[in-house]
Design a protein around this motif. Structure first.
Motif, PDB file in Angstrom:
ATOM      1  N   LEU A  94      -6.873  13.538 -12.106  1.00 55.90           N
ATOM      2  CA  LEU A  94      -8.407  13.270 -12.092  1.00 55.90           C
ATOM      3  C   LEU A  94      -8.958  14.130 -13.299  1.00 55.90           C
ATOM      4  CD1 LEU A  94     -11.035  12.460 -10.806  1.00 55.90           C
ATOM      5  CD2 LEU A  94     -10.971  14.388  -9.290  1.00 55.90           C
ATOM      6  N   LEU A  95      -8.665  15.322 -13.461  1.00 57.04           N
ATOM      7  CA  LEU A  95      -9.174  16.233 -14.280  1.00 57.04           C
ATOM      8  C   LEU A  95      -8.709  15.668 -15.790  1.00 57.04           C
ATOM      9  CD1 LEU A  95     -10.448  19.145 -15.417  1.00 57.04           C
ATOM     10  CD2 LEU A  95      -8.096  19.788 -15.349  1.00 57.04           C
TER      11      LEU A  95
ATOM     12  N   ALA B 241     -16.193  14.246 -20.050  1.00 49.97           N
ATOM     13  CA  ALA B 241     -17.030  15.460 -20.610  1.00 49.97           C
ATOM     14  C   ALA B 241     -16.796  15.797 -22.110  1.00 49.97           C
ATOM     15  CB  ALA B 241     -16.315  16.718 -19.590  1.00 49.97           C
TER      16      ALA B 241
ATOM     17  N   VAL C  16     -17.467  19.101 -17.151  1.00 50.21           N
ATOM     18  CA  VAL C  16     -16.833  18.143 -16.235  1.00 50.21           C
ATOM     19  C   VAL C  16     -17.572  18.225 -14.877  1.00 50.21           C
ATOM     20  CG1 VAL C  16     -14.873  18.830 -14.433  1.00 50.21           C
ATOM     21  CG2 VAL C  16     -14.422  18.879 -16.885  1.00 50.21           C
ATOM     22  N   GLN C  17     -18.624  19.312 -14.735  1.00 45.52           N
ATOM     23  CA  GLN C  17     -19.328  19.324 -13.736  1.00 45.52           C
ATOM     24  C   GLN C  17     -20.496  18.276 -13.595  1.00 45.52           C
ATOM     25  OE1 GLN C  17     -20.814  23.363 -13.489  1.00 45.52           O
ATOM     26  NE2 GLN C  17     -19.172  23.958 -12.152  1.00 45.52           N
TER      27      GLN C  17
ATOM     28  N   ARG D 261     -15.828  10.349  -9.695  1.00 44.46           N
ATOM     29  CA  ARG D 261     -14.704  11.075  -9.086  1.00 44.46           C
ATOM     30  C   ARG D 261     -14.272  10.336  -7.693  1.00 44.46           C
ATOM     31  NH1 ARG D 261     -18.184  15.421 -10.276  1.00 44.46           N
ATOM     32  NH2 ARG D 261     -17.353  17.042 -11.724  1.00 44.46           N
TER      33      ARG D 261
ATOM     34  N   LEU E 204     -12.607  25.578 -12.692  1.00 46.55           N
ATOM     35  CA  LEU E 204     -12.925  24.559 -11.792  1.00 46.55           C
ATOM     36  C   LEU E 204     -12.054  24.370 -10.494  1.00 46.55           C
ATOM     37  CD1 LEU E 204     -13.030  22.035 -14.880  1.00 46.55           C
ATOM     38  CD2 LEU E 204     -15.072  22.533 -13.371  1.00 46.55           C
TER      39      LEU E 204
ATOM     40  N   VAL F 197      -9.635  11.625 -16.270  1.00 49.17           N
ATOM     41  CA  VAL F 197     -11.018  10.920 -15.922  1.00 49.17           C
ATOM     42  C   VAL F 197     -12.145  12.093 -16.379  1.00 49.17           C
ATOM     43  CG1 VAL F 197     -12.751  10.386 -14.064  1.00 49.17           C
ATOM     44  CG2 VAL F 197     -10.292   9.675 -13.978  1.00 49.17           C
ATOM     45  N   GLU F 198     -11.971  13.331 -15.811  1.00 45.35           N
ATOM     46  CA  GLU F 198     -13.048  14.165 -15.836  1.00 45.35           C
ATOM     47  C   GLU F 198     -13.351  14.738 -17.310  1.00 45.35           C
ATOM     48  OE1 GLU F 198     -13.600  16.171 -11.452  1.00 45.35           O
ATOM     49  OE2 GLU F 198     -12.112  17.013 -12.833  1.00 45.35           O
TER      50      GLU F 198
ATOM     51  N   VAL G 166     -19.797  15.386 -14.565  1.00 47.79           N
ATOM     52  CA  VAL G 166     -19.302  13.763 -14.268  1.00 47.79           C
ATOM     53  C   VAL G 166     -20.052  13.316 -12.975  1.00 47.79           C
ATOM     54  CG1 VAL G 166     -17.183  12.644 -13.751  1.00 47.79           C
ATOM     55  CG2 VAL G 166     -17.203  14.511 -15.609  1.00 47.79           C
TER      56      VAL G 166
ATOM     57  N   THR H  29      -9.896  25.240 -16.392  1.00 47.53           N
ATOM     58  CA  THR H  29      -9.090  24.569 -15.267  1.00 47.53           C
ATOM     59  C   THR H  29      -9.029  25.181 -14.437  1.00 47.53           C
ATOM     60  OG1 THR H  29      -7.934  23.378 -17.038  1.00 47.53           O
ATOM     61  CG2 THR H  29      -6.998  23.394 -14.752  1.00 47.53           C
TER      62      THR H  29
END
Length: 232
Positions: free
Chosen positions: A140-141, A149, A119-120, A127, A60, A144-145, A122, A57
């Motif tokens: 969002l993390l 992931a 995550v990258q 996003r 990111l 969603v992400e 996605v 986290t």
């Protein structure tokens, strides 16, 4: 003891390669050592996953932090397990903690890299849609992400789990038990006994297969959409 010296000893003792009677006599001990192996593996994986999520986290959010974390995790990964255990014994003794800390650190490189990579990957439009709906960076993390992931994260967790199960066998040198206890006990007898060695090795392999299968099934249950995407 070298392999060349084991064969003559076995020949002299007329001991069979595998004795089911040994398994029957030691069934309680086998169940106990298997439980120890599972406990060490689960604790190390759980701790490694929590630490990896926290560090990923931060990576990111602060991109400059990622190479530093990955380099440190890589350095920890290449430390020999016996050396790591020996460094911790003066602080924690021959304890559960001494075994878990190195086992957990060995998972960091795999898990952090897979979490960040997942995550990258996605899609940017996903996003943008979430941000347009008012999602905060934290929401969002986590909503969603990370869910998107999940297949990549679980793939890393599967690799880390199998690796950890293999490394747990070394903790028998600390008196922590696990299935490595049987491998060590079979080798250290005056006349090497192959039965406990075979039991330790076979159960370690079976445990790795079962855990890997469970994680794979978990991925299919938690991310069924990923299976549909791969099928296209």
């Amino acid at each position: 003891m070298h392999a060349s010296s084991v064969t003559p000893l076995l020949a002299e003792s007329n001991r069979p390669i595998f004795e089911w009677r040994w398994v029957e006599r030691n069934s309680d001990a086998i169940a106990e050592r298997l439980g120890e192996h599972v406990a060490l593996t689960a604790t190390a994986l759980g701790a490694g996953l929590v630490v990896s999520l926290a560090l990923a986290t931060l990576c990111l959010r602060f991109r400059w932090f990622y190479p530093l974390v990955l380099g440190t995790a890589g350095a920890l990964y290449v430390i020999p397990s016996l050396g790591a255990f020996a460094l911790l014994v003066p602080f924690f003794g021959l304890s559960f903690t001494t075994a878990v800390i190195p086992l957990g650190t060995y998972t960091l490189l795999i898990l952090i890299r897979n979490i960040v990579t997942g995550v990258q990957q996605v899609p940017i439009e996903v996003r943008e849609a979430a941000i347009g709906m008012g999602f905060t960076p934290r929401r969002l993390l986590w909503q969603v992400e990370l869910p998107l992931a999940l297949p990549v994260v679980i793939a890393g967790l599967r690799v880390a789990a199998v690796t950890t199960i293999g490394l747990v066998t070394v903790t028998s040198l600390l008196g922590m038990g696990g299935l490595g206890y049987f491998i060590r006990a079979g080798i250290q007898t005056t006349t090497p006994n192959p039965s406990p060695i075979i039991v330790g090795i076979v159960l370690s392999v079976l445990l790795a297969v079962v855990v890997d299968l469970l994680l794979w099934l978990g991925e299919r249950a938690l991310a069924p959409w990923a299976r549909k995407v791969r099928a296209r």
